[in-house]
Design a protein around this motif. Structure first.
Motif, short mmCIF file in Angstrom:
data_model
loop_
_atom_site.label_atom_id
_atom_site.label_comp_id
_atom_site.label_asym_id
_atom_site.label_seq_id
_atom_site.Cartn_x
_atom_site.Cartn_y
_atom_site.Cartn_z
N TRP A 18 79.19 11.23 47.31
CA TRP A 18 80.41 11.41 47.82
C TRP A 18 81.10 10.74 46.30
CZ3 TRP A 18 82.26 14.50 51.29
CH2 TRP A 18 81.51 14.75 52.49
N PHE A 19 82.19 11.84 46.02
CA PHE A 19 83.18 11.67 44.70
C PHE A 19 84.63 11.76 45.49
CE2 PHE A 19 80.58 10.99 40.91
CZ PHE A 19 79.42 11.23 41.18
N ARG A 20 85.51 11.31 44.83
CA ARG A 20 87.06 11.70 45.08
C ARG A 20 87.81 11.91 43.67
NH1 ARG A 20 88.76 5.91 47.92
NH2 ARG A 20 88.62 4.69 45.94
N GLN A 21 88.79 12.64 43.93
CA GLN A 21 89.73 13.07 42.76
C GLN A 21 91.14 13.17 43.14
OE1 GLN A 21 88.52 16.49 40.33
NE2 GLN A 21 89.09 15.57 38.63
N VAL A 22 91.99 12.47 42.39
CA VAL A 22 93.48 12.71 42.67
C VAL A 22 93.90 13.41 41.31
CG1 VAL A 22 93.47 10.85 43.90
CG2 VAL A 22 94.06 10.45 41.76
N PRO A 23 95.16 14.05 41.58
CA PRO A 23 95.47 15.31 40.44
C PRO A 23 95.66 14.24 39.15
CG PRO A 23 96.57 15.77 42.14
CD PRO A 23 95.86 14.57 42.78
N GLY A 24 95.42 14.77 37.86
CA GLY A 24 95.59 14.07 36.80
C GLY A 24 94.70 13.23 36.59
N LEU B 133 91.36 2.47 56.08
CA LEU B 133 91.75 3.38 55.13
C LEU B 133 92.90 2.72 54.58
CD1 LEU B 133 90.72 6.80 56.29
CD2 LEU B 133 90.06 5.79 54.23
N LYS B 134 93.00 3.04 53.23
CA LYS B 134 94.30 2.58 52.49
C LYS B 134 95.13 3.68 51.81
CE LYS B 134 91.86 -1.80 51.39
NZ LYS B 134 91.33 -2.74 50.26
N PRO B 135 96.47 3.71 51.43
CA PRO B 135 97.02 4.75 50.73
C PRO B 135 96.38 5.12 49.42
CG PRO B 135 98.68 3.43 51.68
CD PRO B 135 97.35 2.41 52.06
N GLU B 136 95.77 4.21 48.70
CA GLU B 136 94.94 4.44 47.52
C GLU B 136 93.75 5.25 47.75
OE1 GLU B 136 96.11 1.44 48.71
OE2 GLU B 136 94.87 -0.21 47.92
N ASP B 137 93.16 5.50 49.06
CA ASP B 137 91.99 6.16 49.25
C ASP B 137 92.42 7.83 49.36
OD1 ASP B 137 90.78 3.74 51.54
OD2 ASP B 137 90.03 4.11 49.55
N THR B 138 93.71 8.12 49.02
CA THR B 138 94.26 9.40 49.32
C THR B 138 93.46 10.04 48.14
OG1 THR B 138 96.36 9.04 50.59
CG2 THR B 138 96.04 11.10 49.26
N ALA B 139 92.94 11.31 48.17
CA ALA B 139 92.22 12.10 47.54
C ALA B 139 91.69 13.39 47.94
CB ALA B 139 91.13 11.42 46.58
N VAL B 140 90.98 14.41 47.33
CA VAL B 140 90.18 15.09 47.56
C VAL B 140 88.71 14.45 47.43
CG1 VAL B 140 89.21 17.52 47.24
CG2 VAL B 140 91.69 17.07 46.89
#
Length: 123
Positions: free
Chosen positions: A36-42, A86-93
């Motif tokens: 699993w990977f994750r990505q946030v915009p930018g 879960l933490k807010p910084e886990d927010t991502a696709v």
């Protein structure tokens, strides 16, 4: 060819849990390490967790160690990511990926990718 389809994303409050699933097509699922990977915009795509072909070996990014658990069910051609505390910084696709070999941590090792599922953690 391997096709990957993620599910299970959504909106959750901080401290909550989600379980992501990734269903793979094809008969060779157990030939691939999965991750699993994750990505946030930018930002660049970030490694989260990986599991070996047999499921014996698992590795995690430091910030999720102890909170996330990766597992796989080879007869069901499915890999999971259980996410707790879960933490807010886990927010991502979050993206599921399949690798025939190489470094668990590098996106370059992974030949096949799902379309992603959004995880949003509110504070």
């Amino acid at each position: 060819q391997v096709q990957l389809v993620e599910s299970g994303g959504g909106l959750v409050q901080a401290g909550g849990s989600l379980r992501l699933s990734c269903a793979a097509s094809g008969r060779t699922f157990n030939s691939y390490a999965m991750a699993w990977f994750r990505q946030v915009p930018g930002k660049e795509r970030e490694f989260v967790a990986a599991i070996s072909r047999t499921g014996i070996t698992t590795v995690y990014e430091d910030s999720v160690q102890g909170r996330f658990t990766i597992s796989r069910d080879n007869p069901r051609n499915t890999v999971y990511l259980q996410m707790n505390s879960l933490k807010p910084e886990d927010t991502a696709v979050y993206y599921c990926a399949a690798s025939p070999g190489g470094s668990y941590y590098s996106p370059l090792s992974y030949n096949y990718w799902g379309q992603g599922t959004q995880v949003t953690v509110s504070s």
